[in-house]
Design an enzyme around this catalytic site. Sequence first.
Site: not given
Lengths: 412, 412
Positions: A160, A197
Amino acid sequence: MAVNSPLPVAADLKPVAGIDIGFAQAGIKKPNRKDVLVMTLAATATVAGVFTKNRFCAAPVQVSKANLAAVTAGGAPIRALVVNTGNANAGTGESGLAKAHETCAALAKLLGCEPQQVLPFSTGVILEPLPVEKIVAGLPAAIANLKQDNWFNAAEAIMTTDTQPKAASRTVTIGGHTVTMTGISKGAGMIKPNMATMLGYLAFDAKVAQPVLDQLVRHAADQSFNCITIDGDTSTNDSFMLIATGAGNLEVDDVASPHYAVLRDAVTDIARNLAQQIIRDGEGATKFITITVEEGSSVDECRRIAYSIAHSPLVKTAFFASDPNLGRILAAIGYAGVDDLDVSKLDMYLDDVWVAKNGGRNPDYQEADGQRVMKQSEITVRVTLGRGDAAATVWTCDLSHEYVTINADYRS
Amino acid sequence: MAVNSPLPVAADLKPVAGIDIGFAQAGIKKPNRKDVLVMTLAATATVAGVFTKNRFCAAPVQVSKANLAAVTAGGAPIRALVVNTGNANAGTGESGLAKAHETCAALAKLLGCEPQQVLPFSTGVILEPLPVEKIVAGLPAAIANLKQDNWFNAAEAIMTTDTQPKAASRTVTIGGHTVTMTGISKGAGMIKPNMATMLGYLAFDAKVAQPVLDQLVRHAADQSFNCITIDGDTSTNDSFMLIATGAGNLEVDDVASPHYAVLRDAVTDIARNLAQQIIRDGEGATKFITITVEEGSSVDECRRIAYSIAHSPLVKTAFFASDPNLGRILAAIGYAGVDDLDVSKLDMYLDDVWVAKNGGRNPDYQEADGQRVMKQSEITVRVTLGRGDAAATVWTCDLSHEYVTINADYRS
């Protein structure tokens, strides 16, 4: 951009027998960008995962947890994982759940399995409706390019705000068998994992019994993804998935097996590498900081103090500025919530420089020495509490102008 | 610079009978700057305070707490307060304590009282030796200009990274007596008070018994300074002091007195004003944000969620950018540590705009409406949890480039 983290080389990422990877450009948020990833697994594979503890956990996290639980309850094994970027499908209520199920059903139909055998994952903006029709439309293209040697593309497909893909690969010999391991991860903001994560996938070709893999994934996560923070924001979508494809010759059925310890250490080592890559590419990061707290009365209090330092905006900006304004670290230790902490027993070091002694400034400390360390791109803060023998380490980065710029512009 | 916070006007700050104020330019960190403040009290005065809970609480905080405790134990009353900026005298160990005592002794000698009758305060850089000789050298000048009508100078003398002085004044009639109240405070970073703010002083001319004042200061702090945060960094030096000079006609001996409630509300109101001035002048602040969490099962969980939102760097940068990326607020709610939170009962509003409904996006929400509110300089986030009738409010500001600039340059 990332701190001392060379770009992974595609040729170094070893294929793992028993797992095929495909991707597509589905135009979820922006055109001409890999944003859908499909991984298909051999029938021998076992899968275990850990997920965010955020109460607003995303719809795909809820579905993945349920589908993994169904396997443990005796259901058919997981056959595929599907990941989209550009939209987190979090804070989306019942319709978000329906869309996560719809993604699974579409992929299952193409693969000829049950929807429960698919694990969905999403990452991107929260509170916006998932454009599920774009994902579904992209699946045939992803399936068309499925192949083993696609890990670099996989690492790119889940990015991202990451400035570079994150991947690691290695082989390890256990009991005379060569085991190949390859993993990928992504950051780069809303990173303070609590159990996992944002997204991490690690596969290897041994055959591992489900209870063993369940224990292994928790151990590896606790020593890797659960020790990093960029901004203290625990995401709604954190997921770390460990996949044993069963396509190799090593079999591990029991955590008491002598092979388990070797496998555990190898998996943990590569998971830590992937986690640290996330920090090195943290939003706006210019420095990689290791914070170690030792001589605590419990691991929990050591972690609490390490995170308090790691999250302090004042400490982080001092690192950015290479300013040895180290009293800010003492302040962060002091408000970490360890109520009976006796600061007169506390020492602090910056790399090899002894800064604070017995809770005050070390009389021998010279600011020039602190300045020298602060200018480095890799810095270790070591705190000794003098009250026990527990220890913990957390990895973090600094807070720069670039962090503000990135997060003030994220959706534009 | 400060958000919708006009500069206090010196003529509006009413003198409080029974308290004289003097200042000096002692050159502690920089020349030609007011950096020492002395306040002397009438013999009738009572003083109560709340202090930081940071375990690295500064040497002057330790001394002030001890000297206040000595009064409660029957000792002679407090006669003076002395404040220096430019150095926090925190993280300075035994020599820091000795220097705080030395400051008290020097002022006591000049005033003809005991060192225990002086309360010392410091603010500035942590972990650096206090230049006590400069403070002591400045005391005669501060005493030479002692006068009642010096509150604006006092507000200026305690500034560090503040862009403007913070002060408020009012009169209130209680039981037919006019009570005059004036207070000052300072920020502007390392602000997440736990019991008090960095420095706040509020004086009024009623006569109040010590146990009543002790209760009053805790109430006022809990409703004001303990509800603000800029960066989540609880300082080593937080102190909020409430001074009843006893020079007026009102006397309050008992919290059951009908006058107590009126006094309490007036003191709390002015303390809240001083606390909000700190936020409006927070380092780099461009927006003033009110976060209200309602329908909780306890005040503690409401505060925890409000602070989680207020400390999220992602939420704070979205406010800075006027970007209605409001899923970040849901994420911050979700990781606040309220483990049994049922998000399907949760609603969220941005001013009058209903953004999230039952834990998902309100189907009627239009991004243009969110955008309109985000562009304002004052914004209220309201979250309803649907699990009780407790509520809490926290005030904070955004995270801007200027915050990074200020804190990367603070010591230069």
